[in-house]
Design a protein around this motif. Structure first.
Motif, PDB file in Angstrom:
ATOM      1  N   ARG A  41       0.837  -1.200   0.000  1.00 17.77           N
ATOM      2  CA  ARG A  41       0.000   0.000   0.000  1.00 17.77           C
ATOM      3  C   ARG A  41       0.877   1.257   0.000  1.00 17.77           C
ATOM      4  N   GLN A  42       1.907   1.266   0.850  1.00 19.89           N
ATOM      5  CA  GLN A  42       2.800   2.425   0.918  1.00 19.89           C
ATOM      6  C   GLN A  42       3.574   2.620  -0.383  1.00 19.89           C
ATOM      7  N   ILE A  43       4.068   1.499  -0.929  1.00 20.63           N
ATOM      8  CA  ILE A  43       4.839   1.583  -2.175  1.00 20.63           C
ATOM      9  C   ILE A  43       3.990   2.139  -3.312  1.00 20.63           C
ATOM     10  N   LEU A  44       2.778   1.631  -3.448  1.00 21.94           N
ATOM     11  CA  LEU A  44       1.920   2.068  -4.556  1.00 21.94           C
ATOM     12  C   LEU A  44       1.422   3.498  -4.359  1.00 21.94           C
ATOM     13  N   GLU A  45       1.184   3.897  -3.102  1.00 21.21           N
ATOM     14  CA  GLU A  45       0.793   5.281  -2.841  1.00 21.21           C
ATOM     15  C   GLU A  45       1.926   6.232  -3.219  1.00 21.21           C
ATOM     16  N   ARG A  46       3.156   5.842  -2.846  1.00 26.56           N
ATOM     17  CA  ARG A  46       4.313   6.687  -3.200  1.00 26.56           C
ATOM     18  C   ARG A  46       4.542   6.709  -4.706  1.00 26.56           C
ATOM     19  N   LEU A  47       4.325   5.591  -5.351  1.00 26.67           N
ATOM     20  CA  LEU A  47       4.481   5.535  -6.807  1.00 26.67           C
ATOM     21  C   LEU A  47       3.446   6.426  -7.485  1.00 26.67           C
ATOM     22  N   ASP A  48       2.199   6.360  -7.022  1.00 26.11           N
ATOM     23  CA  ASP A  48       1.155   7.218  -7.589  1.00 26.11           C
ATOM     24  C   ASP A  48       1.484   8.690  -7.353  1.00 26.11           C
ATOM     25  N   ALA A  49       1.982   9.004  -6.154  1.00 20.83           N
ATOM     26  CA  ALA A  49       2.353  10.394  -5.849  1.00 20.83           C
ATOM     27  C   ALA A  49       3.498  10.856  -6.744  1.00 20.83           C
ATOM     28  N   ALA A  50       4.461   9.946  -6.996  1.00 21.67           N
ATOM     29  CA  ALA A  50       5.585  10.287  -7.867  1.00 21.67           C
ATOM     30  C   ALA A  50       5.107  10.576  -9.285  1.00 21.67           C
ATOM     31  N   TYR A  51       4.156   9.759  -9.780  1.00 17.17           N
ATOM     32  CA  TYR A  51       3.606   9.989 -11.120  1.00 17.17           C
ATOM     33  C   TYR A  51       2.896  11.344 -11.176  1.00 17.17           C
ATOM     34  N   ARG A  52       2.070  11.623 -10.144  1.00 20.91           N
ATOM     35  CA  ARG A  52       1.315  12.880 -10.132  1.00 20.91           C
ATOM     36  C   ARG A  52       2.248  14.084 -10.083  1.00 20.91           C
ATOM     37  N   GLU A  53       3.249  14.010  -9.200  1.00 22.96           N
ATOM     38  CA  GLU A  53       4.163  15.140  -9.065  1.00 22.96           C
ATOM     39  C   GLU A  53       4.996  15.332 -10.330  1.00 22.96           C
ATOM     40  N   THR A  54       5.459  14.226 -10.902  1.00 24.25           N
ATOM     41  CA  THR A  54       6.240  14.312 -12.141  1.00 24.25           C
ATOM     42  C   THR A  54       5.419  14.942 -13.258  1.00 24.25           C
ATOM     43  N   LYS A  55       4.169  14.520 -13.363  1.00 28.81           N
ATOM     44  CA  LYS A  55       3.291  15.064 -14.392  1.00 28.81           C
ATOM     45  C   LYS A  55       3.021  16.545 -14.155  1.00 28.81           C
ATOM     46  N   ALA A  56       2.802  16.926 -12.874  1.00 26.72           N
ATOM     47  CA  ALA A  56       2.520  18.336 -12.543  1.00 26.72           C
ATOM     48  C   ALA A  56       3.722  19.225 -12.855  1.00 26.72           C
ATOM     49  N   VAL A  57       4.916  18.779 -12.477  1.00 31.96           N
ATOM     50  CA  VAL A  57       6.123  19.566 -12.760  1.00 31.96           C
ATOM     51  C   VAL A  57       6.349  19.659 -14.259  1.00 31.96           C
ATOM     52  N   GLY A  58       6.137  18.554 -14.952  1.00 31.81           N
ATOM     53  CA  GLY A  58       6.326  18.546 -16.405  1.00 31.81           C
ATOM     54  C   GLY A  58       5.367  19.456 -17.139  1.00 31.81           C
ATOM     55  N   ALA A  59       4.187  19.673 -16.556  1.00 29.24           N
ATOM     56  CA  ALA A  59       3.196  20.558 -17.178  1.00 29.24           C
ATOM     57  C   ALA A  59       3.289  21.989 -16.658  1.00 29.24           C
ATOM     58  N   GLY A  60       4.212  22.226 -15.700  1.00 30.10           N
ATOM     59  CA  GLY A  60       4.369  23.572 -15.154  1.00 30.10           C
ATOM     60  C   GLY A  60       3.442  23.882 -14.000  1.00 30.10           C
ATOM     61  N   GLY A  61       2.679  22.888 -13.536  1.00 31.48           N
ATOM     62  CA  GLY A  61       1.760  23.123 -12.432  1.00 31.48           C
ATOM     63  C   GLY A  61       2.407  22.999 -11.072  1.00 31.48           C
ATOM     64  N   ALA A  62       3.659  22.566 -11.028  1.00 29.11           N
ATOM     65  CA  ALA A  62       4.434  22.465  -9.791  1.00 29.11           C
ATOM     66  C   ALA A  62       5.890  22.746 -10.161  1.00 29.11           C
ATOM     67  N   GLY A  63       6.786  22.585  -9.182  1.00 31.11           N
ATOM     68  CA  GLY A  63       8.191  22.871  -9.448  1.00 31.11           C
ATOM     69  C   GLY A  63       8.611  24.197  -8.845  1.00 31.11           C
ATOM     70  N   ARG A  64       9.614  24.823  -9.441  1.00 26.96           N
ATOM     71  CA  ARG A  64      10.212  26.044  -8.883  1.00 26.96           C
ATOM     72  C   ARG A  64      10.463  27.049  -9.990  1.00 26.96           C
ATOM     73  N   LEU A  65      10.241  28.324  -9.685  1.00 29.20           N
ATOM     74  CA  LEU A  65      10.492  29.404 -10.646  1.00 29.20           C
ATOM     75  C   LEU A  65      11.250  30.507  -9.936  1.00 29.20           C
ATOM     76  N   ARG A  66      12.409  30.892 -10.491  1.00 30.98           N
ATOM     77  CA  ARG A  66      13.261  31.918  -9.872  1.00 30.98           C
ATOM     78  C   ARG A  66      13.072  33.237 -10.621  1.00 30.98           C
ATOM     79  N   ILE A  67      12.550  34.232  -9.914  1.00 27.45           N
ATOM     80  CA  ILE A  67      12.241  35.531 -10.506  1.00 27.45           C
ATOM     81  C   ILE A  67      13.064  36.603  -9.806  1.00 27.45           C
TER      82      ILE A  67
END
Length: 297
Positions: A69-95
């Motif tokens: 359960r923990q492994i799959l939850e972390r895997l799902d979270a990794a997919y979501r975060e990777t997708k969000a950063v890749g689409a610009g919805g998460a990550g870091r921006l230096r201004i």
């Protein structure tokens, strides 16, 4: 270990019924049974006690269920975060931005960006134009907000706003009581200009206005940035020529007045590297473009 097989195991462990688990997984029951048997062979232990009436998890199965359960939850979270950063919805921006830009439209632009992309971490800093140019070239920042602009063929740019110049005066200055201030009448005043270096800079824009009006300032006080300049004005060292937007934020000891005479105005421009097409950067440029259109319209 196969992640798909772990998902199959977890479905059976939660349903405690191969038929219901197969329906949930949208597969036939025989392949599911084979996958569980293969998993038991891989780990070398029995995961389920099977009987005609029911199945139950063994102690080993309970341990694997918790970890799976923990492994799959972390895997799902990794997919979501990777997708969000890749689409610009998460990550870091230096201004980074010139100090005077912290008044007026820039805070509104950043607020607009944050409302659309609340999960992007923003790193903000105030520096002068020369440092903006160097930091953008060396990739230390992603976005540079300069006044009026940075000239480099490697940068994309979006005009954020144009505005007039006004005078920042000590509140006890005799000039503060005059109904109209002519720039040509300021020849005997101390001008507080910034930045001290490098030159040419915004200080030279102000000196160019003086030249247009037929004089050179009697005294110059050069400081390194806008905040230092406005602090010197507040304690009565002299006057400064500043963008109109800074008057939005009142400063004790300082009053702002329009003047008559040559007024070339100034601008704020948003820059990024042409070769930086990170989604966070492109989203910020897009928000800037829409914000500027709305503001100008």
């Amino acid at each position: 270990m196969d992640f798909r097989r772990l998902r199959y195991f977890l479905a059976v462990a939660e349903e405690l019924h191969f038929g219901r688990a197969a329906t949930r997984l949208e597969i036939a029951q025989p392949p599911l049974s084979r996958q569980i048997a293969t998993l038991e062979k891989e780990v070398g232990v029995q995961l389920f006690d099977r009987s005609r009436s029911q199945i139950r998890l063994t102690q080993a199965g309970m341990v694997l269920q918790e970890h799976a359960r923990q492994i799959l939850e972390r895997l799902d979270a990794a997919y979501r975060e990777t997708k969000a950063v890749g689409a610009g919805g998460a990550g870091r921006l230096r201004i980074a931005f010139v100090g005077s830009a912290s008044h007026g439209v820039l805070p509104l632009l950043i607020k607009s960006y944050r409302s659309s992309y609340p999960d992007v971490e923003l790193a903000l800093s105030a520096v002068n134009n020369a440092e903006l140019h160097r930091a953008l070239i060396s990739r230390e920042i992603d976005i540079a907000v300069a006044r009026p602009e940075l000239r480099d063929d490697e940068f994309r740019r979006e005009l954020l706003c144009r505005e007039k110049l006004i005078l920042a005066l000590p509140d006890n200055s005799r000039l503060a009581t005059q109904s109209e201030l002519r720039f040509a009448d300021l020849a005997n005043e101390t001008f507080v200009l910034y930045p001290r270096r490098p030159r040419p800079s915004y200080a030279d824009v102000v000196l160019g206005i003086c030249e247009k009006e037929g004089f050179a300032p009697a005294r110059l006080e050069l400081t390194q940035d806008f905040q230092s300049a406005i602090s010197l004005v507040s304690v009565g060292v002299g006057l400064s020529v500043v963008p109109e937007s800074v008057s939005v934020t009142q400063r004790p000891g300082v009053i702002y007045r329009p003047y008559s005479g040559h007024n070339p105005g100034t601008a704020l421009t948003v820059h990024s590297r042409l070769d930086n097409r990170a989604p966070q950067v492109m989203n910020f440029i897009d928000v800037t473009r829409r914000f500027a259109r709305k503001s100008h319209g």
